[in-house]
Design a protein around this motif. Sequence first.
Motif, PDB file in Angstrom:
ATOM      1  N   VAL A 128      -7.080   9.517 -32.931  1.00 27.06           N
ATOM      2  CA  VAL A 128      -8.189   9.867 -32.050  1.00 27.06           C
ATOM      3  C   VAL A 128      -7.641  10.654 -30.733  1.00 27.06           C
ATOM      4  O   VAL A 128      -7.842  11.741 -30.334  1.00 27.06           O
ATOM      5  N   LEU A 129      -6.676   9.930 -29.984  1.00 22.69           N
ATOM      6  CA  LEU A 129      -6.248  10.283 -28.911  1.00 22.69           C
ATOM      7  C   LEU A 129      -5.237  11.475 -28.987  1.00 22.69           C
ATOM      8  O   LEU A 129      -5.315  12.405 -28.014  1.00 22.69           O
ATOM      9  N   LEU A 130      -4.619  11.668 -30.020  1.00 21.31           N
ATOM     10  CA  LEU A 130      -3.540  12.675 -30.266  1.00 21.31           C
ATOM     11  C   LEU A 130      -4.592  13.893 -30.521  1.00 21.31           C
ATOM     12  O   LEU A 130      -4.426  15.067 -30.331  1.00 21.31           O
ATOM     13  N   HIS A 131      -5.415  13.690 -31.382  1.00 21.12           N
ATOM     14  CA  HIS A 131      -6.454  14.862 -31.871  1.00 21.12           C
ATOM     15  C   HIS A 131      -7.207  15.521 -30.836  1.00 21.12           C
ATOM     16  O   HIS A 131      -7.071  16.871 -30.523  1.00 21.12           O
ATOM     17  N   ASN A 132      -7.717  14.583 -29.955  1.00 18.84           N
ATOM     18  CA  ASN A 132      -8.558  15.122 -28.984  1.00 18.84           C
ATOM     19  C   ASN A 132      -7.915  15.684 -27.495  1.00 18.84           C
ATOM     20  O   ASN A 132      -8.340  15.991 -26.696  1.00 18.84           O
ATOM     21  N   GLY A 133      -6.529  15.458 -27.723  1.00 26.92           N
ATOM     22  CA  GLY A 133      -5.604  15.920 -26.443  1.00 26.92           C
ATOM     23  C   GLY A 133      -5.652  14.876 -25.391  1.00 26.92           C
ATOM     24  O   GLY A 133      -4.996  15.367 -24.205  1.00 26.92           O
ATOM     25  N   SER A 134      -5.940  13.813 -25.420  1.00 26.45           N
ATOM     26  CA  SER A 134      -6.006  12.751 -24.518  1.00 26.45           C
ATOM     27  C   SER A 134      -4.611  12.370 -24.257  1.00 26.45           C
ATOM     28  O   SER A 134      -4.047  12.056 -23.137  1.00 26.45           O
ATOM     29  N   VAL A 135      -3.679  12.354 -25.143  1.00 28.31           N
ATOM     30  CA  VAL A 135      -2.119  12.124 -24.834  1.00 28.31           C
ATOM     31  C   VAL A 135      -1.453  13.323 -25.733  1.00 28.31           C
ATOM     32  O   VAL A 135      -1.930  14.002 -26.472  1.00 28.31           O
ATOM     33  N   ASP A 136      -0.283  13.587 -25.239  1.00 25.94           N
ATOM     34  CA  ASP A 136       0.598  14.470 -25.775  1.00 25.94           C
ATOM     35  C   ASP A 136       1.757  13.928 -26.784  1.00 25.94           C
ATOM     36  O   ASP A 136       1.880  14.551 -27.776  1.00 25.94           O
ATOM     37  N   LEU A 137       2.267  12.677 -26.500  1.00 27.74           N
ATOM     38  CA  LEU A 137       2.988  11.912 -27.376  1.00 27.74           C
ATOM     39  C   LEU A 137       2.521  10.478 -27.290  1.00 27.74           C
ATOM     40  O   LEU A 137       2.079   9.908 -26.403  1.00 27.74           O
ATOM     41  N   ILE A 138       2.899   9.796 -28.549  1.00 24.10           N
ATOM     42  CA  ILE A 138       2.504   8.351 -28.573  1.00 24.10           C
ATOM     43  C   ILE A 138       3.942   7.615 -29.120  1.00 24.10           C
ATOM     44  O   ILE A 138       4.193   7.990 -30.197  1.00 24.10           O
ATOM     45  N   VAL A 139       4.287   6.708 -28.104  1.00 23.31           N
ATOM     46  CA  VAL A 139       5.428   5.961 -28.595  1.00 23.31           C
ATOM     47  C   VAL A 139       4.926   4.283 -28.667  1.00 23.31           C
ATOM     48  O   VAL A 139       5.098   3.882 -27.560  1.00 23.31           O
ATOM     49  N   ALA A 140       4.324   3.781 -29.422  1.00 22.29           N
ATOM     50  CA  ALA A 140       3.498   2.588 -29.464  1.00 22.29           C
ATOM     51  C   ALA A 140       3.548   2.016 -30.806  1.00 22.29           C
ATOM     52  O   ALA A 140       2.527   1.810 -31.535  1.00 22.29           O
ATOM     53  N   THR A 141       4.843   1.567 -31.063  1.00 20.31           N
ATOM     54  CA  THR A 141       4.926   0.970 -32.497  1.00 20.31           C
ATOM     55  C   THR A 141       4.191   1.431 -33.474  1.00 20.31           C
ATOM     56  O   THR A 141       3.563   0.985 -34.448  1.00 20.31           O
ATOM     57  N   TYR A 142       4.393   2.670 -33.716  1.00 21.64           N
ATOM     58  CA  TYR A 142       3.432   3.661 -34.370  1.00 21.64           C
ATOM     59  C   TYR A 142       4.414   3.787 -35.891  1.00 21.64           C
ATOM     60  O   TYR A 142       5.279   4.661 -35.953  1.00 21.64           O
TER      61      TYR A 142
END
Length: 281
Positions: free
Chosen positions: A92-106
């Motif tokens: 959700v955070l990626l889709h709605n633009g709240s974050v640009d990148l996620i580095v979180a044990t993904y």
Amino acid sequence: MRGVALAGLTVAALVAACGGAGSYTSVVDKIRNAGRVVVGTKWDQPSLGLKTGDGPPEGFDVDVAKYVVKYLARGRHVQITWRESPSSAREVLLHNGSVDLIVATYSVIPSRRPKVTFGGPYIVIPQDTMVRASDTSVKKVTDLRGKRLCLAEGSNAYRRIVDPPPNGKLSLPMQLVPAANYSDCVRKLAAGRLDAVSTENLVLAGFAEQEPGRFRLLNDPVSNEYWGVGIKKGDTATCEAVDQAVAAMWHDGTATRLLRRWFGKTGLKLPSSLPAPVGCP
């Protein structure tokens, strides 16, 4: 009329400078031209992404994110805004633009790839299981048959144990105990409200190091997990740049140094080579 036109141009320039919707073609474009980026990490995982007090989060994933951003920026200064990104909210955070990148044990898994573009992976690690050190009845994962396993919201790790192939590995009957996240899992494990927590061994080792002697890793791998950098679906330019950053991080020794810094005292066998990229469709 000329003054009105100039005013309009000034407003447009300000919107572009501030990074309004549609101002940048990709995250890498935003980083290089705006000098800022929003990065999502975990804030509750020791040695990976842990935030204490008013400062930024700290840990292996945080340091990986810093390296990747610096590489994408070609060495120029970039303002990083850190945002907590729990497993249940990453897409959700990626889709709605709240974050640009996620580095979180993904973990890069098939069910996520239609929703997320993944750069990397930057590391491949085994999924292990943690129990209370006092529970001597459990020597290997299959000893947990019929016992209580944590189900962290937004995580798929439990499926490797309880589901049959192809999504799972062991098809082990267990009682699933819901938890908000892995720190909640560990609290419930310590309190005797469940019997085991299973996820990547670096996550478990970080928690175990916080309370030495209280928990025990089984060292009985269930599967290998591939951690990638989450990017909004379709941002191929950023994905390709992240792949280059990850390769550089391994080739210049930074990945090995960061692993030793954060996990060198755990006794775990740490990854030692660059994983093959999953590709940027």
